[in-house]
Motif scaffolding. Sequence first.
Motif, PDB file in Angstrom:
ATOM      1  N   TYR A   1      28.088  28.582  33.476  1.00  0.00           N
ATOM      2  CA  TYR A   1      28.244  30.039  34.137  1.00  0.00           C
ATOM      3  C   TYR A   1      27.229  30.375  34.946  1.00  0.00           C
TER       4      TYR A   1
ATOM      5  N   ILE B   1      42.602  32.498  38.698  1.00  0.00           N
ATOM      6  CA  ILE B   1      41.831  33.631  39.367  1.00  0.00           C
ATOM      7  C   ILE B   1      41.993  33.467  40.779  1.00  0.00           C
TER       8      ILE B   1
ATOM      9  N   LEU C   1      41.683  28.219  34.582  1.00  0.00           N
ATOM     10  CA  LEU C   1      41.449  29.565  34.771  1.00  0.00           C
ATOM     11  C   LEU C   1      40.879  29.832  36.039  1.00  0.00           C
TER      12      LEU C   1
ATOM     13  N   ALA D   1      35.074  43.641  28.271  1.00  0.00           N
ATOM     14  CA  ALA D   1      36.006  43.354  29.601  1.00  0.00           C
ATOM     15  C   ALA D   1      35.682  44.645  30.460  1.00  0.00           C
TER      16      ALA D   1
ATOM     17  N   ASN E   1      31.307  38.422  30.987  1.00  0.00           N
ATOM     18  CA  ASN E   1      31.912  38.469  29.664  1.00  0.00           C
ATOM     19  C   ASN E   1      31.519  37.304  28.964  1.00  0.00           C
ATOM     20  N   GLN E   2      31.679  36.256  29.449  1.00  0.00           N
ATOM     21  CA  GLN E   2      31.501  34.852  28.862  1.00  0.00           C
ATOM     22  C   GLN E   2      29.939  34.743  28.726  1.00  0.00           C
TER      23      GLN E   2
ATOM     24  N   THR F   1      34.238  37.405  34.502  1.00  0.00           N
ATOM     25  CA  THR F   1      34.453  36.359  33.687  1.00  0.00           C
ATOM     26  C   THR F   1      32.830  35.830  33.190  1.00  0.00           C
ATOM     27  N   TYR F   2      32.014  35.633  34.279  1.00  0.00           N
ATOM     28  CA  TYR F   2      30.493  35.429  33.987  1.00  0.00           C
ATOM     29  C   TYR F   2      29.982  36.604  33.033  1.00  0.00           C
TER      30      TYR F   2
ATOM     31  N   TRP G   1      35.253  36.009  39.717  1.00  0.00           N
ATOM     32  CA  TRP G   1      34.737  35.527  38.877  1.00  0.00           C
ATOM     33  C   TRP G   1      33.465  36.196  38.121  1.00  0.00           C
TER      34      TRP G   1
ATOM     35  N   ASN H   1      44.311  34.524  29.389  1.00  0.00           N
ATOM     36  CA  ASN H   1      43.509  33.261  29.174  1.00  0.00           C
ATOM     37  C   ASN H   1      43.327  33.471  27.452  1.00  0.00           C
TER      38      ASN H   1
ATOM     39  N   THR I   1      43.714  38.046  34.177  1.00  0.00           N
ATOM     40  CA  THR I   1      43.706  36.655  33.846  1.00  0.00           C
ATOM     41  C   THR I   1      42.855  36.645  32.670  1.00  0.00           C
ATOM     42  N   ASN I   2      41.915  37.387  32.262  1.00  0.00           N
ATOM     43  CA  ASN I   2      41.331  36.981  31.220  1.00  0.00           C
ATOM     44  C   ASN I   2      42.022  37.561  29.997  1.00  0.00           C
TER      45      ASN I   2
END
Length: 433
Positions: A406, A59, A55, A284, A277-278, A274-275, A271, A45, A41-42
């Motif tokens: 986040y 997920i 998003l 990734a 990564n962002q 994503t946490y 999640w 996105n 999904t990333n």
Amino acid sequence: MRREEIVQTYHLKGNPGQGLALATFGFFVGFAAVSLFGPVTNNFNHLMHMKGLLLGLLIAAPNLSGSLLRIPFGAWVDKAGGKKPFIILLLLSLLGMAGLTAILFFYYPRGITLNMYPVIFFFGLLSGCGIATFSVGVPQTSYWFPQKKQGLALGTYGGLGNTAPGVFGMILPFALAALGLTASYAAWFVFLLVGTVIYSLFAQDAYYFQLAQTGKSQEEAKQIAQDLGQELFPSGKMKEALRISAKTPKTWLLVILYFTSFGGFLALTGWFPTYWNQYFGLSAGQAGLLMALGFSILASLVRIYGGHLSDKFGGELTAVLSYGVVLSGALILIFTHNFWFALFGEITVGIGMGTANAAVFKLVPKYVPQAPGGASGWVGGLGAFGGFVVPPILGAFTDLYGKKGYAAGFWVYVVLAAIAIVTSFILRRSAQS
């Protein structure tokens, strides 16, 4: 007659060890179907430019079907045994994986636009059917084992089966580097297909269901199975199993607990990549490894020992302490800006959730012994629904607060853990009275 003579006379197959092994294998295979969905999904996105809420919903898509289908399929075990419901869920998951693989093969990357969101969401739902195998495997395993061994058996089943996202999260970076995204998805599809075939060929239901399928009456099948050591028996009807378990108030207290621990586990499995990564800017691959090693695999393996602790100290006390650990870890993740403290927070949450998951399902056959399949459906289904509800809320925090969201999103887990602690105390006091 001796045990061996009874087994031979009625042509019965399997034993508790084999029943546990195949149920665990089937759940592991079904869970593997969605292990790629969170990371992919990333990638989507970057091409679809989704808002945080969309998003989070994407997920969480597999967790919607993976949670709600647990209710009817878990209850169906009390009528048909576990093998048939298990196979149907694995086949539905195969359809989802096939659809996602086809999308990647024909459209990725240039053809992926926001207009494809509904189609990707739909195949994500189908893929999530593999998660629903959990509530089938719980009663399937329970029927094989006596009450005094339920905690360890179910802890082993849930713990090893739940390692799938973590194991494949570790493999994923290497698979992507060697094969690319589309070929990796195709490889996962082949794994699911082979696993489904293996389960279909070798899995066996507990002796009562084998005897019932040969035409024995309920009373005769129950008597023979009792002579072989089986202690738990179903009400015999799917609706009846759901009705009996739904009328038991403690079923709903267990739903509350499982919503936090396993629903929370599912949500963070999707999640955390994503946490990392962002919020911390990791790649990734690095984010996937941290999720796998620091959370998913850890929580899953701890669940096995959590079953032992629940057998030794009682599920109620184990739950109280476990949710306290979850709350502590969530607070760390809220207030820290340091990578190592955040990693410690993730590990702390994983330990608490893994132990709590084992404690909850130690209590299911204790409080609803007359319909463990129905109770497993309610608890596993509505509890796991947290895996669908929580990610969009976490995404909404990022829409409101940007990058800080986040960390702030973990207030959700503080609230959930506090509610679970109070609920665990209620169960403990009722057990002591």
